[in-house]
Enzyme design. Structure first.
Site, PDB file in Angstrom:
ATOM      1  N   CYS A 149     -13.793  -3.506  56.863  1.00  0.00           N
ATOM      2  CA  CYS A 149     -15.061  -4.165  57.196  1.00  0.00           C
ATOM      3  C   CYS A 149     -14.751  -5.321  58.140  1.00  0.00           C
ATOM      4  O   CYS A 149     -13.801  -6.066  57.915  1.00  0.00           O
ATOM      5  CB  CYS A 149     -15.709  -4.673  55.918  1.00  0.00           C
ATOM      6  SG  CYS A 149     -17.208  -5.607  56.201  1.00  0.00           S
ATOM      7  N   HIS A 167     -22.240   2.112  53.672  1.00  0.00           N
ATOM      8  CA  HIS A 167     -21.545   0.815  53.750  1.00  0.00           C
ATOM      9  C   HIS A 167     -22.519  -0.289  54.201  1.00  0.00           C
ATOM     10  O   HIS A 167     -22.566  -1.366  53.605  1.00  0.00           O
ATOM     11  CB  HIS A 167     -20.368   0.951  54.728  1.00  0.00           C
ATOM     12  CG  HIS A 167     -19.565  -0.299  54.935  1.00  0.00           C
ATOM     13  ND1 HIS A 167     -18.312  -0.480  54.412  1.00  0.00           N
ATOM     14  CD2 HIS A 167     -19.852  -1.437  55.624  1.00  0.00           C
ATOM     15  CE1 HIS A 167     -17.853  -1.681  54.759  1.00  0.00           C
ATOM     16  NE2 HIS A 167     -18.769  -2.280  55.499  1.00  0.00           N
ATOM     17  N   GLU A 168     -23.324   0.020  55.218  1.00  0.00           N
ATOM     18  CA  GLU A 168     -24.226  -1.004  55.775  1.00  0.00           C
ATOM     19  C   GLU A 168     -25.423  -1.267  54.846  1.00  0.00           C
ATOM     20  O   GLU A 168     -25.880  -2.400  54.748  1.00  0.00           O
ATOM     21  CB  GLU A 168     -24.700  -0.600  57.174  1.00  0.00           C
ATOM     22  CG  GLU A 168     -23.595  -0.290  58.179  1.00  0.00           C
ATOM     23  CD  GLU A 168     -22.492  -1.336  58.274  1.00  0.00           C
ATOM     24  OE1 GLU A 168     -22.730  -2.506  57.940  1.00  0.00           O
ATOM     25  OE2 GLU A 168     -21.370  -0.953  58.676  1.00  0.00           O
ATOM     26  N   HIS A 224     -24.295  -3.655  52.386  1.00  0.00           N
ATOM     27  CA  HIS A 224     -24.313  -5.011  52.949  1.00  0.00           C
ATOM     28  C   HIS A 224     -25.702  -5.647  52.741  1.00  0.00           C
ATOM     29  O   HIS A 224     -25.799  -6.808  52.345  1.00  0.00           O
ATOM     30  CB  HIS A 224     -24.016  -4.983  54.453  1.00  0.00           C
ATOM     31  CG  HIS A 224     -22.582  -5.178  54.808  1.00  0.00           C
ATOM     32  ND1 HIS A 224     -21.885  -6.329  54.529  1.00  0.00           N
ATOM     33  CD2 HIS A 224     -21.701  -4.367  55.440  1.00  0.00           C
ATOM     34  CE1 HIS A 224     -20.645  -6.211  54.972  1.00  0.00           C
ATOM     35  NE2 HIS A 224     -20.494  -5.023  55.527  1.00  0.00           N
TER      36      HIS A 224
HETATM   37 ZN   LIG Z   1     -18.841  -4.136  56.352  1.00  0.00          ZN
END
Ligand SMILES: [Zn+2]
Length: 136
Positions: free
Chosen positions: A85, A126-127, A130
């Site tokens: 990341c 993944h996003e 976030h």
């Molecule tokens: Zn990330």
């Protein structure tokens, strides 16, 4: 506009708020910042550039796709993988799904539902994490 990358884990651990049409400029900043980091990065969430809104960008074979308020409706094919990341040092183990169905609002803020798989699906997961304040 290209923004600098936030690495403050306390800030990144906060859940983002829903995006509206007024946030289209943030999506553009995300696209610009992703392009500037494309050699090391295939996706980005708005809080990584300091904006606590549910907006992500994802690099695909065709385009860099901006998604407002992405929501994963279905997931299938769990697997273990390791990810890096831009906001964190090193690589970490995580659990992802091969195939996902995502609802989001596109660059013109029209609702879309699309299926994604492989690396693009992994990046979206993944996003979206976030946006929920979850770091790998
Ligand atoms: Zn990330």
């Amino acid at each position: 506009m290209i923004r600098s990358i936030v690495k403050d884990e306390k800030f990144l651990a906060k859940k983002c708020k829903p995006a509206t049409k007024k946030d289209l400029a943030i999506g553009q900043d995300l696209l610009d910042t992703l392009r500037a980091n494309q050699s090391v990065c295939i996706g980005m969430a708005a809080n990584m550039i300091g904006q606590q809104k549910n907006i992500i960008v994802v690099h695909t074979d065709l385009i860099n796709l901006v998604m407002y308020n992405p929501r994963i409706l279905q997931k299938q094919g769990e697997y273990e993988t390791s990810e890096g990341c831009l906001s964190l040092k090193g690589v970490r183990q995580t659990k992802r799904y091969q195939h996902i169905r995502v609802q989001y609002y596109d660059a013109t803020f029209h609702k879309q539902v699309n299926d994604f798989s492989g690396l693009v699906a992994q990046t979206i997961q993944h996003e979206v994490d976030h946006c929920n304040g979850i770091l790998i």
